[in-house]
Design an enzyme around this catalytic site. Structure first.
Site, PDB file in Angstrom:
ATOM      1  N   ASN A 126      46.229 126.482  87.875  1.00 33.74           N
ATOM      2  CA  ASN A 126      45.302 127.232  88.728  1.00 33.74           C
ATOM      3  C   ASN A 126      46.050 127.550  90.021  1.00 33.74           C
ATOM      4  O   ASN A 126      46.297 126.655  90.830  1.00 33.74           O
ATOM      5  CB  ASN A 126      44.058 126.373  89.002  1.00 33.74           C
ATOM      6  CG  ASN A 126      43.116 127.033  89.998  1.00 33.74           C
ATOM      7  OD1 ASN A 126      43.300 128.199  90.353  1.00 33.74           O
ATOM      8  ND2 ASN A 126      42.119 126.290  90.448  1.00 33.74           N
TER       9      ASN A 126
ATOM     10  N   LYS B  35      45.065 129.285  92.477  1.00 29.42           N
ATOM     11  CA  LYS B  35      44.155 129.414  93.622  1.00 29.42           C
ATOM     12  C   LYS B  35      44.499 130.680  94.417  1.00 29.42           C
ATOM     13  O   LYS B  35      44.717 131.730  93.820  1.00 29.42           O
ATOM     14  CB  LYS B  35      44.199 128.132  94.468  1.00 29.42           C
ATOM     15  CG  LYS B  35      43.911 126.890  93.609  1.00 29.42           C
ATOM     16  CD  LYS B  35      43.678 125.633  94.400  1.00 29.42           C
ATOM     17  CE  LYS B  35      43.428 124.468  93.429  1.00 29.42           C
ATOM     18  NZ  LYS B  35      43.074 123.239  94.089  1.00 29.42           N
TER      19      LYS B  35
ATOM     20  N   HIS C 262      34.602 125.826  89.936  1.00 35.02           N
ATOM     21  CA  HIS C 262      35.636 125.006  90.584  1.00 35.02           C
ATOM     22  C   HIS C 262      35.047 124.354  91.833  1.00 35.02           C
ATOM     23  O   HIS C 262      34.201 124.950  92.507  1.00 35.02           O
ATOM     24  CB  HIS C 262      36.850 125.873  90.946  1.00 35.02           C
ATOM     25  CG  HIS C 262      38.022 125.037  91.354  1.00 35.02           C
ATOM     26  ND1 HIS C 262      38.150 124.542  92.623  1.00 35.02           N
ATOM     27  CD2 HIS C 262      39.070 124.566  90.647  1.00 35.02           C
ATOM     28  CE1 HIS C 262      39.257 123.802  92.686  1.00 35.02           C
ATOM     29  NE2 HIS C 262      39.833 123.807  91.494  1.00 35.02           N
TER      30      HIS C 262
ATOM     31  N   GLU D 254      36.110 124.079  94.691  1.00 35.69           N
ATOM     32  CA  GLU D 254      36.237 124.903  95.903  1.00 35.69           C
ATOM     33  C   GLU D 254      35.137 125.961  95.949  1.00 35.69           C
ATOM     34  O   GLU D 254      34.645 126.300  97.022  1.00 35.69           O
ATOM     35  CB  GLU D 254      37.651 125.511  95.971  1.00 35.69           C
ATOM     36  CG  GLU D 254      38.667 124.427  96.353  1.00 35.69           C
ATOM     37  CD  GLU D 254      40.017 124.517  95.674  1.00 35.69           C
ATOM     38  OE1 GLU D 254      40.398 125.607  95.219  1.00 35.69           O
ATOM     39  OE2 GLU D 254      40.700 123.472  95.596  1.00 35.69           O
TER      40      GLU D 254
ATOM     41  N   GLU E 250      37.410 117.289  87.416  1.00 39.19           N
ATOM     42  CA  GLU E 250      38.266 117.289  88.601  1.00 39.19           C
ATOM     43  C   GLU E 250      37.554 116.547  89.726  1.00 39.19           C
ATOM     44  O   GLU E 250      36.742 117.142  90.444  1.00 39.19           O
ATOM     45  CB  GLU E 250      38.553 118.726  89.057  1.00 39.19           C
ATOM     46  CG  GLU E 250      39.252 119.581  88.026  1.00 39.19           C
ATOM     47  CD  GLU E 250      40.013 120.737  88.682  1.00 39.19           C
ATOM     48  OE1 GLU E 250      41.241 120.762  88.550  1.00 39.19           O
ATOM     49  OE2 GLU E 250      39.391 121.576  89.338  1.00 39.19           O
TER      50      GLU E 250
ATOM     51  N   GLY F 194      44.259 118.154  95.594  1.00 36.16           N
ATOM     52  CA  GLY F 194      45.110 118.513  96.734  1.00 36.16           C
ATOM     53  C   GLY F 194      45.368 117.363  97.696  1.00 36.16           C
ATOM     54  O   GLY F 194      45.817 117.578  98.816  1.00 36.16           O
TER      55      GLY F 194
ATOM     56  N   SER G 259      45.652 116.544  91.588  1.00 37.79           N
ATOM     57  CA  SER G 259      46.975 116.010  91.931  1.00 37.79           C
ATOM     58  C   SER G 259      47.831 115.632  90.721  1.00 37.79           C
ATOM     59  O   SER G 259      48.643 114.713  90.809  1.00 37.79           O
ATOM     60  CB  SER G 259      46.843 114.826  92.898  1.00 37.79           C
ATOM     61  OG  SER G 259      46.253 115.252  94.103  1.00 37.79           O
TER      62      SER G 259
ATOM     63  N   GLY H  88      48.635 122.425  92.861  1.00 39.21           N
ATOM     64  CA  GLY H  88      49.899 122.459  93.608  1.00 39.21           C
ATOM     65  C   GLY H  88      51.145 122.424  92.732  1.00 39.21           C
ATOM     66  O   GLY H  88      52.085 123.211  92.938  1.00 39.21           O
TER      67      GLY H  88
END
Ligand code: 13P
Length: 252
Positions: A10, A12, A95, A97, A167, A173, A213, A235
């Site tokens: 992903n 983002k 998600h 976020e 998640e 993150g 992570s 990431g």
């Protein structure tokens, strides 16, 4: 029952179109290991360019969100028609976020998920508890609510029509991966709930990914868990070499 492991990136809002294209090219150079599936989810404006790079490869293209209508007055939304034009076969919905920064509710996420199914795009439904909810022993309650409300009114012919991603918000993150045992416990809970929502056969087919992570050092242990069928990577998916080492994880 066999569930093909899915290694998903992903991206983002981290890449420009040029960077996304470059990253897709660098990932596509390596063959996908047999018996595994790879997916990447670029920002919407990069979907066409990345789709063009991936067209001749087995790597799947996913959107990061999806609208339930194909056309109309929906400013800022992304039509499933445009996703299909770009070659996307999957769409992330719910998600954390989207839930926490943009106040997307379970009801809204359910609309997105059902819209994706209507257009034969595989929705990848993200669920997960915050640290405060975990500390309150509310993890299972939160996951149950997100699954039941996110999947309300959905009937499936096969468990391959949807994907779930667990998640934990506190692991996203932060460099703080859930332990393999913590993740496995949550995944087993979700699978048994999916058995209740659909039926046991379908629940056995549904892939449940872990996200939060994930990196080249943690992927092997995560993937060794019975109910973990892949990873949704943020990431560590932004650099071709680290994503490629995740894709090529060693089976323990
Ligand atoms: P990180 O891997 O950066 O923690 O992000 C996880 C994630 O949110 C994937 O959707």
């Amino acid at each position: 029952m066999e569930r093909t492991p899915l290694l998903a990136g992903n991206w983002k809002m981290f890449t420009t179109v040029a960077e996304a294209t470059e990253l897709a090219r660098a990932i596509a150079v390596e063959p996908v290991p047999p018996g595994r599936q790879v997916m990447v989810a670029p920002s919407a404006p990069a979907l066409n360019a990345v789709g063009a790079v991936l067209r001749a490869t087995p790597i799947a293209l996913s959107a990061q969100n999806i609208c339930w209508e194909e056309r109309g007055a929906f400013t800022g939304e992304i039509s499933p028609l445009l996703l299909k034009e770009a070659g996307a076969t999957m769409a992330i919905v719910g998600h954390s976020e989207r839930r926490h920064l943009f106040a997307e509710s379970n009801a809204l996420i359910n609309k997105r998920l059902r819209g994706a199914l209507r257009f034969e795009i595989i929705p990848l439904l993200c669920i997960g508890e915050t640290m405060a909810e975990r500390e309150d022993n509310a993890t299972e309650e939160v996951l149950e609510k997100q699954l039941r409300q996110g999947l309300a009114g959905v009937t499936l012919k096969s468990g391959h029509q949807i994907i779930i991603a667990y998640e934990p918000v506190w692991a996203i993150g932060t460099g703080r991966t859930a332990s393999a045992a913590q993740a496995q416990k949550a995944h087993a809970f979700c699978r048994s709930l999916l058995g209740d929502i659909f039926d046991k056969g379908i629940a056995q087919q549904i892939r449940i990914l872990y996200g939060g992570s994930v990196n080249p050092a943690t992927i092997a242990e995560i993937m060794a868990q019975a109910d973990i069928d892949g990873a949704l990577v943020g990431g560590a998916a932004l650099k071709a070499d680290s994503f490629l080492s995740i894709i090529h994880y060693k089976t323990l």
